[in-house]
Scaffold this motif. Structure first.
Motif, PDB file in Angstrom:
ATOM      1  N   ILE A  15       0.660  -1.445  -0.136  1.00 11.45           N
ATOM      2  CA  ILE A  15      -0.359   0.191   0.110  1.00 11.45           C
ATOM      3  C   ILE A  15       0.548   0.891  -0.027  1.00 11.45           C
ATOM      4  N   ARG A  16       2.218   0.995   0.343  1.00 15.90           N
ATOM      5  CA  ARG A  16       3.090   2.136   0.546  1.00 15.90           C
ATOM      6  C   ARG A  16       3.809   2.756  -0.843  1.00 15.90           C
ATOM      7  N   ASP A  17       3.372   2.252  -1.656  1.00 19.74           N
ATOM      8  CA  ASP A  17       3.812   1.915  -3.138  1.00 19.74           C
ATOM      9  C   ASP A  17       2.798   2.071  -4.086  1.00 19.74           C
ATOM     10  N   VAL A  62      -1.719  11.072   4.736  1.00 21.70           N
ATOM     11  CA  VAL A  62      -1.602  10.463   5.904  1.00 21.70           C
ATOM     12  C   VAL A  62       0.166   9.416   4.914  1.00 21.70           C
ATOM     13  N   PRO A  63       1.057  10.231   5.374  1.00 22.91           N
ATOM     14  CA  PRO A  63       2.540   9.569   4.788  1.00 22.91           C
ATOM     15  C   PRO A  63       2.909   8.223   5.830  1.00 22.91           C
ATOM     16  N   ASP A  64       2.102   8.337   7.030  1.00 21.45           N
ATOM     17  CA  ASP A  64       3.159   7.100   7.456  1.00 21.45           C
ATOM     18  C   ASP A  64       2.150   5.375   7.281  1.00 21.45           C
ATOM     19  N   PHE A  65       0.525   6.099   6.347  1.00 20.18           N
ATOM     20  CA  PHE A  65      -0.234   5.388   6.214  1.00 20.18           C
ATOM     21  C   PHE A  65       0.018   3.706   5.932  1.00 20.18           C
ATOM     22  N   LEU A  89      -1.106   8.711  11.598  1.00 15.82           N
ATOM     23  CA  LEU A  89      -1.309   9.860  12.297  1.00 15.82           C
ATOM     24  C   LEU A  89      -1.799  11.005  11.088  1.00 15.82           C
ATOM     25  N   VAL A  90      -2.845  11.212  11.046  1.00 17.54           N
ATOM     26  CA  VAL A  90      -2.775  13.365  10.000  1.00 17.54           C
ATOM     27  C   VAL A  90      -1.910  14.011  10.033  1.00 17.54           C
ATOM     28  N   GLY A  94      -3.352  17.077  13.286  1.00 19.38           N
ATOM     29  CA  GLY A  94      -1.941  15.695  14.253  1.00 19.38           C
ATOM     30  C   GLY A  94      -3.368  14.761  15.442  1.00 19.38           C
ATOM     31  N   LYS A  95      -4.358  14.401  14.411  1.00 17.90           N
ATOM     32  CA  LYS A  95      -4.362  13.488  15.129  1.00 17.90           C
ATOM     33  C   LYS A  95      -4.316  12.005  14.640  1.00 17.90           C
ATOM     34  N   VAL A  96      -4.376  11.014  15.647  1.00 18.57           N
ATOM     35  CA  VAL A  96      -4.134  10.142  15.137  1.00 18.57           C
ATOM     36  C   VAL A  96      -5.411   9.202  14.644  1.00 18.57           C
ATOM     37  N   TYR A  97      -5.022   8.680  13.311  1.00 17.84           N
ATOM     38  CA  TYR A  97      -6.193   7.686  12.356  1.00 17.84           C
ATOM     39  C   TYR A  97      -6.248   6.366  12.602  1.00 17.84           C
TER      40      TYR A  97
END
Length: 134
Positions: A15-17, A62-65, A89-90, A94-97
């Motif tokens: 998913i990150r690619d 969401v870069p760390d999704f 993190l969004v 500043g919230k965590v998804y």
């Protein structure tokens, strides 16, 4: 040939690619999150190019999704149903998804014909500070 379980596992891992994830879909394959319509979001993409764009757009927000804790609940060679989680993190809020997804994948000829995902729209709206459509 890839079966449904192998395809879903590969999608979740890649998913990150966006290009790699989208390449798993058939030319007419569909990625659909129908419940996001309640938030005013058209979350349906058809074909690898559109799916790649959809995933890239998500990662921009969401870069760390990334998916984790995958539980396969039902599977046949052509279809699989699983639950999987996200916690990221969004940056804009500043919230965590934190989200539990439920996904049904239909495979055809070693590619994803359909991946339909369900999620908790209230959690999504909160993390992204969106108002829900009535």
């Amino acid at each position: 040939m890839n079966n449904a379980r192998q395809l879903l596992a590969a999608y979740l891992e890649s998913i990150r690619d966006p290009r790699a994830a989208a390449a798993l879909f058939a030319d007419d394959g569909v990625l659909e999150l129908p419940y996001l319509k309640s938030l005013g979001i058209d979350a349906r993409a058809q074909g690898p190019e559109a799916i790649e764009g959809f995933i890239a757009s998500l990662l921009a927000k969401v870069p760390d999704f990334a998916f984790k804790n995958v539980y396969f609940l039902i599977e046949t060679p052509e279809q699989v149903f699983a639950e999987y989680e996200v916690e990221a993190l969004v940056p804009s809020t500043g919230k965590v998804y934190r989200q539990m997804y439920a996904g049904r994948l239909v495979a055809r000829d070693g590619k994803i014909a359909l991946l339909r995902e369900a999620l908790d729209t209230v959690r999504a709206a909160d993390a992204f500070e969106m108002t829900r459509a009535v």
